[in-house]
Write a protein that holds these residues in place. Structure first.
Motif, PDB file in Angstrom:
ATOM      1  N   ALA A   8       0.842  -1.195   0.000  1.00 13.10           N
ATOM      2  CA  ALA A   8       0.000   0.000   0.000  1.00 13.10           C
ATOM      3  C   ALA A   8       0.867   1.231   0.000  1.00 13.10           C
ATOM      4  O   ALA A   8       1.943   1.250   0.585  1.00 13.10           O
ATOM      5  CB  ALA A   8      -0.898   0.007   1.228  1.00 13.10           C
ATOM      6  N   ALA A   9       0.387   2.301  -0.672  1.00 13.50           N
ATOM      7  CA  ALA A   9       1.116   3.566  -0.698  1.00 13.50           C
ATOM      8  C   ALA A   9       0.617   4.480   0.399  1.00 13.50           C
ATOM      9  O   ALA A   9      -0.553   4.507   0.707  1.00 13.50           O
ATOM     10  CB  ALA A   9       0.926   4.245  -2.052  1.00 13.50           C
ATOM     11  N   ALA A 318       6.034   0.955   2.801  1.00  8.96           N
ATOM     12  CA  ALA A 318       5.059   0.362   3.705  1.00  8.96           C
ATOM     13  C   ALA A 318       4.492  -0.903   3.084  1.00  8.96           C
ATOM     14  O   ALA A 318       4.438  -1.046   1.865  1.00  8.96           O
ATOM     15  CB  ALA A 318       3.950   1.355   4.013  1.00  8.96           C
ATOM     16  N   GLU A 319       4.059  -1.814   3.948  1.00 11.76           N
ATOM     17  CA  GLU A 319       3.558  -3.108   3.493  1.00 11.76           C
ATOM     18  C   GLU A 319       2.406  -3.532   4.392  1.00 11.76           C
ATOM     19  O   GLU A 319       2.482  -3.396   5.612  1.00 11.76           O
ATOM     20  CB  GLU A 319       4.700  -4.116   3.574  1.00 11.76           C
ATOM     21  CG  GLU A 319       4.350  -5.523   3.151  1.00 11.76           C
ATOM     22  CD  GLU A 319       5.536  -6.465   3.334  1.00 11.76           C
ATOM     23  OE1 GLU A 319       5.591  -7.461   2.610  1.00 11.76           O
ATOM     24  OE2 GLU A 319       6.373  -6.204   4.206  1.00 11.76           O
ATOM     25  N   ILE A 320       1.331  -4.033   3.782  1.00 11.97           N
ATOM     26  CA  ILE A 320       0.231  -4.594   4.552  1.00 11.97           C
ATOM     27  C   ILE A 320       0.433  -6.099   4.646  1.00 11.97           C
ATOM     28  O   ILE A 320       0.650  -6.774   3.642  1.00 11.97           O
ATOM     29  CB  ILE A 320      -1.128  -4.280   3.894  1.00 11.97           C
ATOM     30  CG1 ILE A 320      -1.404  -2.776   3.980  1.00 11.97           C
ATOM     31  CG2 ILE A 320      -2.243  -5.054   4.585  1.00 11.97           C
ATOM     32  CD1 ILE A 320      -2.669  -2.359   3.272  1.00 11.97           C
ATOM     33  N   VAL A 321       0.378  -6.620   5.863  1.00 13.29           N
ATOM     34  CA  VAL A 321       0.588  -8.047   6.094  1.00 13.29           C
ATOM     35  C   VAL A 321      -0.617  -8.612   6.837  1.00 13.29           C
ATOM     36  O   VAL A 321      -1.045  -8.051   7.844  1.00 13.29           O
ATOM     37  CB  VAL A 321       1.871  -8.291   6.913  1.00 13.29           C
ATOM     38  CG1 VAL A 321       2.078  -9.781   7.130  1.00 13.29           C
ATOM     39  CG2 VAL A 321       3.081  -7.681   6.220  1.00 13.29           C
ATOM     40  N   ALA A 337      -5.400  -6.951   9.830  1.00 14.30           N
ATOM     41  CA  ALA A 337      -4.070  -6.878   9.225  1.00 14.30           C
ATOM     42  C   ALA A 337      -3.207  -5.879   9.990  1.00 14.30           C
ATOM     43  O   ALA A 337      -3.673  -5.204  10.911  1.00 14.30           O
ATOM     44  CB  ALA A 337      -4.190  -6.470   7.757  1.00 14.30           C
ATOM     45  N   GLU A 338      -1.956  -5.812   9.580  1.00 15.71           N
ATOM     46  CA  GLU A 338      -1.037  -4.810  10.106  1.00 15.71           C
ATOM     47  C   GLU A 338      -0.404  -4.056   8.956  1.00 15.71           C
ATOM     48  O   GLU A 338      -0.069  -4.642   7.918  1.00 15.71           O
ATOM     49  CB  GLU A 338       0.071  -5.462  10.933  1.00 15.71           C
ATOM     50  CG  GLU A 338      -0.344  -5.929  12.305  1.00 15.71           C
ATOM     51  CD  GLU A 338       0.853  -6.397  13.111  1.00 15.71           C
ATOM     52  OE1 GLU A 338       0.964  -6.021  14.284  1.00 15.71           O
ATOM     53  OE2 GLU A 338       1.678  -7.151  12.557  1.00 15.71           O
ATOM     54  N   LEU A 339      -0.250  -2.767   9.151  1.00 19.23           N
ATOM     55  CA  LEU A 339       0.524  -1.957   8.224  1.00 19.23           C
ATOM     56  C   LEU A 339       1.939  -1.880   8.790  1.00 19.23           C
ATOM     57  O   LEU A 339       2.146  -1.371   9.891  1.00 19.23           O
ATOM     58  CB  LEU A 339      -0.074  -0.562   8.097  1.00 19.23           C
ATOM     59  CG  LEU A 339       0.676   0.410   7.183  1.00 19.23           C
ATOM     60  CD1 LEU A 339       0.632  -0.068   5.739  1.00 19.23           C
ATOM     61  CD2 LEU A 339       0.102   1.812   7.308  1.00 19.23           C
TER      62      LEU A 339
END
Length: 391
Positions: A8-9, A318-321, A337-339
């Motif tokens: 995600a941006a 950044a990354e959504i997991v 989820a977590e950012l």
């Protein structure tokens, strides 16, 4: 289940970020944090249990404030001075066994004058068995409850003793608790002078070298022994930001003053707080298994405020997991989820993301379609097992 990773941006995504400016300190151990965001700006030997000297008086103060707040101790109450308390050397209020001293004076005597005797008087008053040693055991137990896992106390004041240890991170945690839990008492730490009964004209001024420099410093406690070196638990506030720092193991009071001022200036000049996403902003989607919809938007429940290097620009990697697909039903606001944000040069930051809307479980048609898709996948027919929703 498989581990899905969606990207995600935040604002405008770029692939590079400016590294946080490093701070090289002469302190043997150090810890610097931004209170508002909890961002750790500097950590050097921060979890090593070290002799804390008088900085450990902050734990005695915390427990005294707690006792006053709960009504077990009164600010105007007068406490007797034992022979044990009177016998302490070093920094003292020059108390003797004929004294009965107000709690308010004892607290200022600890904060401003670093009174070893004042600590012992408070300790004996609050100790389960009336002894300083008993209070030290209580200090250790209370510290563990507060999350200070690298702190063990042998006395109330930091007098050199085997096993009397605290880590820099624990001292910062304690400073944060004092500031947050006792706003009515915290202004005492900024008092620059306390002349108790005219007894010690040479010991009336607060040893904190940052007070009065105009950089927002308002606490908390210095420390020095030959074993520990010179240290300081400090805090400063500029605008809406507060920085808490702990240093130890310096060679002189002058060096302590220089390093402390450098840290405060660095922490405020090189970092600033920014809102990188608002609560409710759609940052990505989670795939839904057997729901009336195949996916759900992921949003932060609250604004995401981060402390970032001032030169870092407007973007962050950044990354959504999340572990998915997520099985329906899904409730609105359910954490899914977590950012994961990775500012260069700073610790990784993890922010929970929640479902923007509810997704009910699908009916018979959805379950039948999902079963068919799974079967086709197992037969190698190339169908996706994505849990598509039904109208």
């Amino acid at each position: 289940m498989v581990l899905n990773r969606l990207f995600a941006a935040l604002m405008v995504m770029v692939l590079t970020a400016v590294q946080a400016p490093a701070f090289e300190t002469r302190a043997r151990a150090a810890f610097v944090m931004d209170q508002g965001t909890g961002t750790v700006l500097l950590s050097k030997n921060a979890d090593a249990p070290l002799p804390p000297a008088s900085m450990s008086k902050l734990m005695t103060l915390y427990m005294a404030f707690e006792a006053v707040q709960k009504g077990r101790l009164g600010m105007e109450e007068r406490l007797p001075v034992s022979q044990h308390a009177m016998n302490y050397g070093g920094s003292t209020m020059f108390l003797d066994t004929t004294d009965k001293v107000k709690v308010a004076d004892l607290l200022r005597g600890i904060i401003v004058l670093s009174g070893n005797d004042a600590c012992a008087v408070i300790a004996e008053a609050l100790s389960p068995d009336g002894t300083e040693a008993g209070f030290a055991r209580l200090m250790t137990r209370r510290a563990r409850q507060m999350g200070m896992t690298n702190s063990t106390f042998a006395n109330s004041n930091g007098w050199p003793a085997p096993g009397h240890r605290m880590s820099m991170r624990d001292l910062a945690l304690l400073a944060n608790a004092l500031i947050s839990d006792f706003p009515e008492f915290y202004p005492m730490f900024a008092e620059r002078e306390f002349a108790f009964d005219g007894r010690a004209p040479g010991n009336t001024r607060n040893r904190n070298p940052l007070l009065g420099l105009g950089i927002g410093a308002d606490g908390l406690k210095t420390g020095h022994t030959s074993e520990a070196g010179y240290g300081l638990v400090g805090s400063a506030m500029q605008g809406a930001r507060r920085v808490i720092f702990v240093i130890s193991g310096l060679d002189s009071a002058r060096e302590r003053a220089e390093v402390s001022e450098q840290i405060v200036n660095w922490a405020f000049r090189q970092f600033s707080e920014a809102t990188v996403a608002r609560g409710g902003d759609r940052l990505g989607e989670a795939e839904i298994w057997m729901g009336k919809r195949p996916n759900v938007p992921l949003v932060p429940a609250n604004d995401i405020n981060l402390l970032l290097p001032v030169l870092a620009g407007d973007a962050l990697p950044a990354e959504i997991v999340y572990r998915g697909p997520v099985e329906a039903p899904v409730a609105e606001g359910q954490e899914l989820a977590e950012l994961v944000i990775r500012p260069e040069g700073l610790p990784e930051i993890r922010v929970p993301l929640v479902a923007e809307t509810a997704v009910p479980a699908g009916g018979f048609v959805v379950r039948l379609k999902t079963a068919a898709l799974v079967l086709m996948s197992q037969l190698g027919l190339g169908a996706s097992t994505s849990a598509a929703g039904a109208s």
